[in-house]
Design a protein around this motif. Structure first.
Motif, PDB file in Angstrom:
ATOM      1  N   ILE A 107       0.840  -1.207   0.000  1.00 44.71           N
ATOM      2  CA  ILE A 107       0.000   0.000   0.000  1.00 44.71           C
ATOM      3  C   ILE A 107       0.869   1.248   0.000  1.00 44.71           C
ATOM      4  O   ILE A 107       0.585   2.222  -0.701  1.00 44.71           O
ATOM      5  N   GLY A 108       1.913   1.255   0.804  1.00 38.23           N
ATOM      6  CA  GLY A 108       2.912   2.316   0.725  1.00 38.23           C
ATOM      7  C   GLY A 108       2.612   3.594   1.474  1.00 38.23           C
ATOM      8  O   GLY A 108       3.272   4.611   1.236  1.00 38.23           O
ATOM      9  N   ALA A 109       1.636   3.582   2.386  1.00 39.44           N
ATOM     10  CA  ALA A 109       1.342   4.790   3.165  1.00 39.44           C
ATOM     11  C   ALA A 109       2.398   4.992   4.246  1.00 39.44           C
ATOM     12  O   ALA A 109       3.119   4.067   4.630  1.00 39.44           O
ATOM     13  N   ASP A 110       2.470   6.224   4.747  1.00 39.29           N
ATOM     14  CA  ASP A 110       3.403   6.510   5.847  1.00 39.29           C
ATOM     15  C   ASP A 110       2.877   5.956   7.164  1.00 39.29           C
ATOM     16  O   ASP A 110       3.654   5.508   8.010  1.00 39.29           O
ATOM     17  N   PHE A 111       1.559   6.025   7.336  1.00 36.77           N
ATOM     18  CA  PHE A 111       0.915   5.539   8.557  1.00 36.77           C
ATOM     19  C   PHE A 111      -0.312   4.721   8.147  1.00 36.77           C
ATOM     20  O   PHE A 111      -1.067   5.133   7.259  1.00 36.77           O
ATOM     21  N   TYR A 112      -0.522   3.602   8.840  1.00 40.43           N
ATOM     22  CA  TYR A 112      -1.665   2.743   8.532  1.00 40.43           C
ATOM     23  C   TYR A 112      -2.175   2.177   9.849  1.00 40.43           C
ATOM     24  O   TYR A 112      -1.407   1.605  10.631  1.00 40.43           O
ATOM     25  N   THR A 113      -3.470   2.320  10.097  1.00 36.38           N
ATOM     26  CA  THR A 113      -4.036   1.796  11.335  1.00 36.38           C
ATOM     27  C   THR A 113      -5.254   0.939  11.044  1.00 36.38           C
ATOM     28  O   THR A 113      -5.994   1.187  10.087  1.00 36.38           O
TER      29      THR A 113
END
Length: 468
Positions: free
Chosen positions: A251-257
């Motif tokens: 996915i490559g996001a900086d933050f994932y919750t």
């Protein structure tokens, strides 16, 4: 199938997990779970209620609750020993399990928090500090979806907007026909956010929106953010783990919750926040509750925010053991839930003369189904009142969504009478659900229609409003 990574050597000091480890989690059972065993695992659910709303609070099986009780009693029996010797190794084992589950690069990228709302506060607090300390200029933009979760929207206002951010919303269509419609709206809103040379400091993107529930093409939106120079991307995936595949590196996001208590069978409340490794930002994130671990890294700060019950965060390996009792593990559960919720959604839509709010490929284990227009749902308050009536009079638990988008903004879906559909139920399917529960919902709505019910009958009179 998901697997539990071996316990890794802890770092130095009790605060980083050194000391005797708690007993290892039980190994997955070899035999597949039976229908009778599934019923036993969820026998604590109220049998009188058709519970087709797993999405709001999730569900925890008895075997995981039993393991949670073991950890709670361990703490109560000798709190000091638990704190010094069991807590951090237990949390580290859960973090390692999550890291393997979502393909994180390292266990250090995973922090355990209460819920996705807490994770959002962590990310947005950092944005607020960046404005306050002059790293961001007043007027720099934060981008979010129109259907962002209400608590996250309020956090954006409380942290980012208050600190000087310009908040730009992506006006997503609903009902939605394809991922391309979302991508098009996202590109247009991003252009607005960048107008006049403005910097876009943070994009907040849902993986699955809550209400209405739609699976968002998150990987494509993250890629657009990278192409367009957005500083950071935070994916609020509260509903994702257990509903859709999650690979944080892909996915490559900086933050994932994502919450682990909604669709991954953990007890409430536990979620994870993944922070992409590399760059200084990881050391700049802090839990909003400041305690003795402040400055020791977010995983450690989140692992001790004062005296409280940490057992929900420790039993993640037991939840993995539970899902591995099903054919295909969590992937098999996801696929079967998806097939069933689409089947039940289509059954309801046919009975009510309406349609689904999005195509099956944009649904996970939840689906939006249009309600008959004659029910007259004309506001959020109407939706709440009808939901309450279904709960109290018919023993059916299901969220109802009022589509607030105006007719001049988009074409609404219509029912068989060519009337616009304004109300939608959001049905969920989890392993404990049975067809009869959805039939009870179908029959309840059909009964209301046959009796000429409209939601206006539930509205308070002018006299009642005056007295209130």
């Amino acid at each position: 199938m998901a697997s539990i990574p071996p316990d890794e050597a802890a770092e130095n000091g009790h605060r980083n997990g050194n000391g005797p480890s708690p007993p290892p989690a039980k190994r997955p059972r070899s035999a597949l779970i039976s229908a009778a065993e599934i019923r036993d695992e969820f026998a604590h659910h109220d049998p009188a209620v058709a519970r087709v709303n797993n999405g709001s609070f999730g569900s925890c099986p008895a075997s995981v609750l039993q393991e949670q009780g073991h950890w709670q009693r361990l703490f109560l029996a000798q709190p000091d020993d638990f704190y010094f010797h069991s807590l951090q190794p237990g949390l580290r084992r859960s973090r390692a399990a999550v890291a393997a589950l979502v393909n994180a690069g390292d266990v250090s990228e995973i922090s355990l928090v209460d819920n996705a709302t807490t994770a959002a506060a962590i990310v947005l607090q950092h944005a607020a500090w960046s404005f306050a300390e002059g790293h961001f200029a007043r007027g720099d933009a934060v981008l979010m979806l129109h259907y962002a979760y209400g608590a996250v929207k309020k956090s954006i206002q409380a942290y980012a907007a208050r600190a000087g951010a310009t908040v730009v919303e992506v006006p997503l269509p609903f009902p939605v026909a394809s991922p391309d419609a979302i991508i098009s709206e996202f590109r247009a809103a991003l252009a607005v956010a960048k107008a006049g040379g403005r910097r876009v400091r943070l994009a907040v993107i849902d993986h699955i929106t809550s209400m209405p529930s739609v699976v968002i093409p998150v990987k494509e939106l993250v890629a657009i953010c990278r192409q367009e120079g957005v500083d950071k991307v935070f994916v609020d995936a509260a509903h994702s783990i257990g509903q859709v595949p999650v690979d944080v590196r892909d996915i490559g996001a900086d933050f994932y919750t994502s919450n682990l208590h909604k669709w991954f069978f953990c007890p409430p409340a536990v979620a994870f926040l993944h922070t992409r490794k590399g760059g200084p930002i990881a050391s700049q994130l802090h839990h909003p509750v400041v305690s003795h671990e402040y400055g020791n890294g977010l995983p450690m700060e989140s692992g001790w925010i004062g005296t409280r019950d940490y057992s929900a965060q420790i039993v993640v390996p037991e939840a993995i053991n539970f899902v591995n009792r099903f054919e295909g593990g969590i992937e098999g559960i996801r696929n079967r839930n998806h097939e069933k919720v689409i089947e039940m959604g289509r059954m309801l839509a046919e009975a009510w003369g309406t349609s689904l709010g999005s195509p099956p490929e944009m649904c996970g284990s939840m689906v939006m189904v249009g309600m008959p227009n004659c029910l007259g749902i004309e506001s959020d308050d109407d939706a709440i009142r009808v939901r309450t009536m279904l709960r109290k009079d018919f023993k059916v638990e299901v969220p109802i969504y009022y589509n607030t988008r105006r007719l001049e903004e988009q074409e609404r879906a219509t029912d068989n009478n060519d009337d616009p559909v304004t109300g939608y139920v959001r049905i969920s399917h989890q392993v404990y659900n049975v067809k009869e529960e959805y039939e009870r919902l179908r029959d309840a709505v059909n009964k209301l229609v046959a009796e000429g019910f409209t939601s206006s009958k539930l509205r308070p009179s002018e006299k009642q409003e005056t007295l209130a």
